[in-house]
Write an enzyme that holds these catalytic residues in place. Sequence first.
Site, mmCIF file in Angstrom:
data_model
loop_
_atom_site.group_PDB
_atom_site.id
_atom_site.type_symbol
_atom_site.label_atom_id
_atom_site.label_comp_id
_atom_site.label_asym_id
_atom_site.label_seq_id
_atom_site.Cartn_x
_atom_site.Cartn_y
_atom_site.Cartn_z
ATOM 1 N N VAL A 206 1.046 8.731 -10.130
ATOM 2 C CA VAL A 206 2.547 8.757 -9.477
ATOM 3 C C VAL A 206 3.024 10.396 -9.913
ATOM 4 C CG1 VAL A 206 4.769 8.100 -9.708
ATOM 5 C CG2 VAL A 206 3.010 6.486 -9.471
ATOM 6 N N GLY A 207 2.436 10.646 -11.415
ATOM 7 C CA GLY A 207 3.027 12.245 -11.936
ATOM 8 C C GLY A 207 2.360 13.070 -10.990
ATOM 9 N N LEU B 145 0.837 12.084 -16.238
ATOM 10 C CA LEU B 145 0.006 12.972 -15.193
ATOM 11 C C LEU B 145 -0.926 11.964 -14.299
ATOM 12 C CD1 LEU B 145 -0.689 16.468 -16.260
ATOM 13 C CD2 LEU B 145 1.118 15.556 -14.806
ATOM 14 N N GLY B 146 -0.719 10.547 -14.054
ATOM 15 C CA GLY B 146 -1.407 9.878 -13.369
ATOM 16 C C GLY B 146 -1.081 9.903 -11.955
ATOM 17 N N LYS C 194 9.894 -6.685 -10.403
ATOM 18 C CA LYS C 194 11.128 -5.900 -9.046
ATOM 19 C C LYS C 194 12.366 -7.048 -8.872
ATOM 20 C CE LYS C 194 6.916 -3.213 -7.823
ATOM 21 N NZ LYS C 194 5.768 -3.366 -7.057
ATOM 22 N N ILE D 233 10.278 2.825 -0.412
ATOM 23 C CA ILE D 233 11.502 2.334 0.367
ATOM 24 C C ILE D 233 12.675 2.518 -0.441
ATOM 25 C CG2 ILE D 233 12.485 0.225 1.507
ATOM 26 C CD1 ILE D 233 9.788 -0.899 1.803
ATOM 27 N N GLU E 253 14.801 4.360 -8.450
ATOM 28 C CA GLU E 253 14.438 3.729 -7.065
ATOM 29 C C GLU E 253 12.951 3.541 -6.887
ATOM 30 O OE1 GLU E 253 16.750 3.850 -4.167
ATOM 31 O OE2 GLU E 253 15.153 2.722 -4.045
HETATM 32 N N1 HSE Z 1 1.131 -2.432 -8.203
HETATM 33 C C1 HSE Z 1 2.162 -2.096 -7.435
HETATM 34 C C2 HSE Z 1 2.184 -2.796 -5.998
HETATM 35 C C3 HSE Z 1 2.524 -0.584 -7.327
HETATM 36 O O1 HSE Z 1 0.846 -3.094 -5.830
HETATM 37 O O2 HSE Z 1 2.986 -2.763 -5.522
HETATM 38 C C4 HSE Z 1 3.974 -0.342 -7.039
HETATM 39 O O3 HSE Z 1 4.871 -0.818 -7.708
#
Ligand code: HSE
Length: 434
Positions: free
Chosen positions: A14-15, A11-12, A204, A135, A128
């Site tokens: 993003v949550g 629940l940070g 990534k 994006i 995603e």
């Molecule tokens: N820390 C990452 C960034 C968050 O700044 O892109 C998103 O993946």
Amino acid sequence: MKPVRLAILGLGTVGGGVLELLQINAAEIKRRTGREIQITHVGTRRPRPDLNLDTSIKQSEDLLNIARQDDVDVVIEVMGGIHPAKEVLLEAIKHGKHIVTANKALLAEHGNELFKAADDNNVQIAYEAAVAGGIPIIKVIREGLAANRIDWLAGIINGTGNFILTEMREKGRPFADVLKEAQELGYAEADPTFDVEGIDAAHKLAMLASIAFGMPLQFSKVYTEGISKITAQDVKYAEEFGYRIKHLGIARRAETGIELRVHPTLIPEEQLLANVNGVKNAVLVQSNAVGPTLYYGAGAGAGPTASAVVADIIDIVRDISYTEDGAGTIPHFAFEDLTDLPILSREDMTTGHYIRVNAEDETGVLADITTILSRAGISIDAIMQQTRLKDLIPIVILTDPIKESVMDDALAQIQALPAIHGEIVRIRLESLES
Ligand code: HSE
């Protein structure tokens, strides 16, 4: 039709964003899926009263137990980190749950095992949100460009790093100050060295390369350099040559293998990528049928990341409704059979260079440097000798693309010249032309 039931783990930033988005766009989402989505469980060690969760949602710290519950169809993992996320997701997969995750570190480092478990158990892992925030680059490469052979891709895939470089260039702000702001805005990783040392971008890039080229994840083979050594002086000299310094992830199909590299890179200032600023991300993909295509948007933050997570939830809900088992029709990496294309060592990669040396102001030093480069077969594209700064003169040279091992040898010879002081600055340079 019965609702599709979700467990949200974490629940940070993003949550919280995911819960909010599911709520504010509930009507749109229902119209797009034709089905109710119900949150049955939330797993967190830090409850968030500010989110006003419905009292019907069960809250617990016992994530493994949530992963086994019958009233969960899809587990949304937005807590980050490797442990216990890995164990919890494997347990959920074993119990036939689909997974949506934003966890790039987990997938890049343990994805081969997780995706295999998902295939074995006929469930999907949707990811995603793990690359480039809002994006939809995974969907682009897995689906939109599926007719193409991808030759290379280059992206600004860490929002924090791009934010820092932009603020340094535009406002002359100090590195540490901008990093602190990125942390406050919820962009930076829990360990911000992941952002500034390129590890997050390498996670990534490993994922993008696997989807683009159809090969297993190989994070450990990504050549990785961060932005922590970039100085205002080099940013300024690059601009004088008509370049900007961007932190790029590059995956390129070369003759003998695949180049996977993350490093600061000079790119021509007129390139669209050079003008991607702030926390924005962008990925340029060179494919053989469509040619170059560019994808741009917010790469970090609650809203953009939640947008990607919820899009994955919608895809899975549709698959649950319209396919027999909900396992989806697109292979995780867009390829049925993965190949073991070799990943080139850094020494075998080829790229242009920006070189800066600090030299004593004495006759012949420039000639010595250019002789070493020319004997090595390194072609100089541009050269600039600055007026005297204290006792030393900065000499900046841009080169055409050359194999890294050849440049290593030449730089070692230049470094050994008695007139050269301090460590040579070496930044890669790409024209990004198709
Ligand atoms: N820390 C990452 C960034 C968050 O700044 O892109 C998103 O993946």
